[in-house]
Scaffold this motif. Structure first.
Motif, PDB file in Angstrom:
ATOM      1  N   MET A   1       0.878  -1.178   0.000  1.00 30.73           N
ATOM      2  CA  MET A   1       0.000   0.000   0.000  1.00 30.73           C
ATOM      3  C   MET A   1       0.906   1.215   0.000  1.00 30.73           C
ATOM      4  O   MET A   1       1.720   1.341   0.916  1.00 30.73           O
ATOM      5  N   PRO A   2       0.829   2.037  -1.017  1.00 33.22           N
ATOM      6  CA  PRO A   2       0.011   1.933  -2.219  1.00 33.22           C
ATOM      7  C   PRO A   2       0.605   0.937  -3.212  1.00 33.22           C
ATOM      8  O   PRO A   2       1.652   0.340  -2.960  1.00 33.22           O
ATOM      9  N   ALA A   3      -0.057   0.809  -4.374  1.00 37.49           N
ATOM     10  CA  ALA A   3       0.407  -0.125  -5.388  1.00 37.49           C
ATOM     11  C   ALA A   3       1.737   0.339  -5.978  1.00 37.49           C
ATOM     12  O   ALA A   3       2.653  -0.455  -6.147  1.00 37.49           O
ATOM     13  N   GLU A   4       1.847   1.606  -6.282  1.00 37.27           N
ATOM     14  CA  GLU A   4       3.086   2.180  -6.833  1.00 37.27           C
ATOM     15  C   GLU A   4       3.817   2.914  -5.724  1.00 37.27           C
ATOM     16  O   GLU A   4       3.200   3.644  -4.946  1.00 37.27           O
ATOM     17  N   PHE A   5       5.140   2.721  -5.660  1.00 36.09           N
ATOM     18  CA  PHE A   5       5.927   3.366  -4.621  1.00 36.09           C
ATOM     19  C   PHE A   5       7.363   3.529  -5.107  1.00 36.09           C
ATOM     20  O   PHE A   5       7.780   2.872  -6.051  1.00 36.09           O
ATOM     21  N   GLU A   6       8.078   4.411  -4.438  1.00 39.34           N
ATOM     22  CA  GLU A   6       9.473   4.647  -4.797  1.00 39.34           C
ATOM     23  C   GLU A   6      10.394   3.791  -3.968  1.00 39.34           C
ATOM     24  O   GLU A   6      10.116   3.483  -2.798  1.00 39.34           O
ATOM     25  N   THR A   7      11.519   3.403  -4.563  1.00 39.85           N
ATOM     26  CA  THR A   7      12.570   2.645  -3.914  1.00 39.85           C
ATOM     27  C   THR A   7      13.833   3.483  -3.965  1.00 39.85           C
ATOM     28  O   THR A   7      14.140   4.063  -5.009  1.00 39.85           O
ATOM     29  N   ALA A   8      14.546   3.554  -2.846  1.00 40.61           N
ATOM     30  CA  ALA A   8      15.785   4.339  -2.791  1.00 40.61           C
ATOM     31  C   ALA A   8      16.907   3.511  -2.182  1.00 40.61           C
ATOM     32  O   ALA A   8      16.686   2.739  -1.246  1.00 40.61           O
ATOM     33  N   THR A   9      18.093   3.673  -2.717  1.00 45.47           N
ATOM     34  CA  THR A   9      19.272   3.011  -2.169  1.00 45.47           C
ATOM     35  C   THR A   9      19.536   3.584  -0.783  1.00 45.47           C
ATOM     36  O   THR A   9      19.377   4.777  -0.549  1.00 45.47           O
ATOM     37  N   ALA A  10      19.937   2.701   0.145  1.00 48.84           N
ATOM     38  CA  ALA A  10      20.224   3.119   1.532  1.00 48.84           C
ATOM     39  C   ALA A  10      21.586   2.586   1.923  1.00 48.84           C
ATOM     40  O   ALA A  10      22.051   1.566   1.430  1.00 48.84           O
ATOM     41  N   GLU A  11      22.241   3.284   2.847  1.00 52.33           N
ATOM     42  CA  GLU A  11      23.545   2.819   3.340  1.00 52.33           C
ATOM     43  C   GLU A  11      23.395   1.965   4.563  1.00 52.33           C
ATOM     44  O   GLU A  11      22.430   1.962   5.237  1.00 52.33           O
TER      45      GLU A  11
END
Length: 131
Positions: free
Chosen positions: A121-131
């Motif tokens: 939730m939601p269907a579309e989401f952002e992914t970000a690189t993490a350290e």
């Protein structure tokens, strides 16, 4: 029985065959089978089955997802994930994971037959690189 093609309503029952997996998704070592909840809920909920591409191995950095809910149920095979604050876990058929919003995590390895059901939730989401 009404003709389902005569209406503009989205289908609430679908029968997905083996060709319903798509090679283009978040990770190149997985294939994705969208289950249609995004359309039925106006983007509020996403659901898909994710399976390993045989011979391809995990190769993604530690990352986070910008979403409010993420749940995974392992259908087949196994995978090893590392979750910030929780350590490494080997997930096997029947394992479940509730990934808290924003948790840093990384897949370390998976079997060639690894397959999961994921609900977001939601269907579309952002992914970000993490350290």
């Amino acid at each position: 029985m009404p003709d389902s093609h005569a209406t503009a309503k989205p289908e609430i029952v679908n029968h997905l065959g083996p060709d319903s997996f798509k090679p283009d998704g978040l990770r190149p070592f997985f294939e994705y089978r969208p289950l249609g909840l995004d359309k039925l809920t106006g983007g509020k909920v996403g659901a898909h089955v994710i399976r390993a591409k045989p011979g391809h191995h995990a190769d993604a950095p530690r990352h986070t997802h910008a979403l409010s809910f993420q749940f995974v149920y392992v259908l087949k095979g196994w995978a090893i994930f590392e979750y910030e604050g929780y350590g490494e876990h080997k997930l096997m058929a029947g394992s479940t994971v509730y990934q808290p919003p924003g948790i840093k995590h990384k897949e370390i390895a998976h079997s060639d037959d690894f397959e999961v059901l994921e609900i977001t939730m939601p269907a579309e989401f952002e992914t970000a690189t993490a350290e």
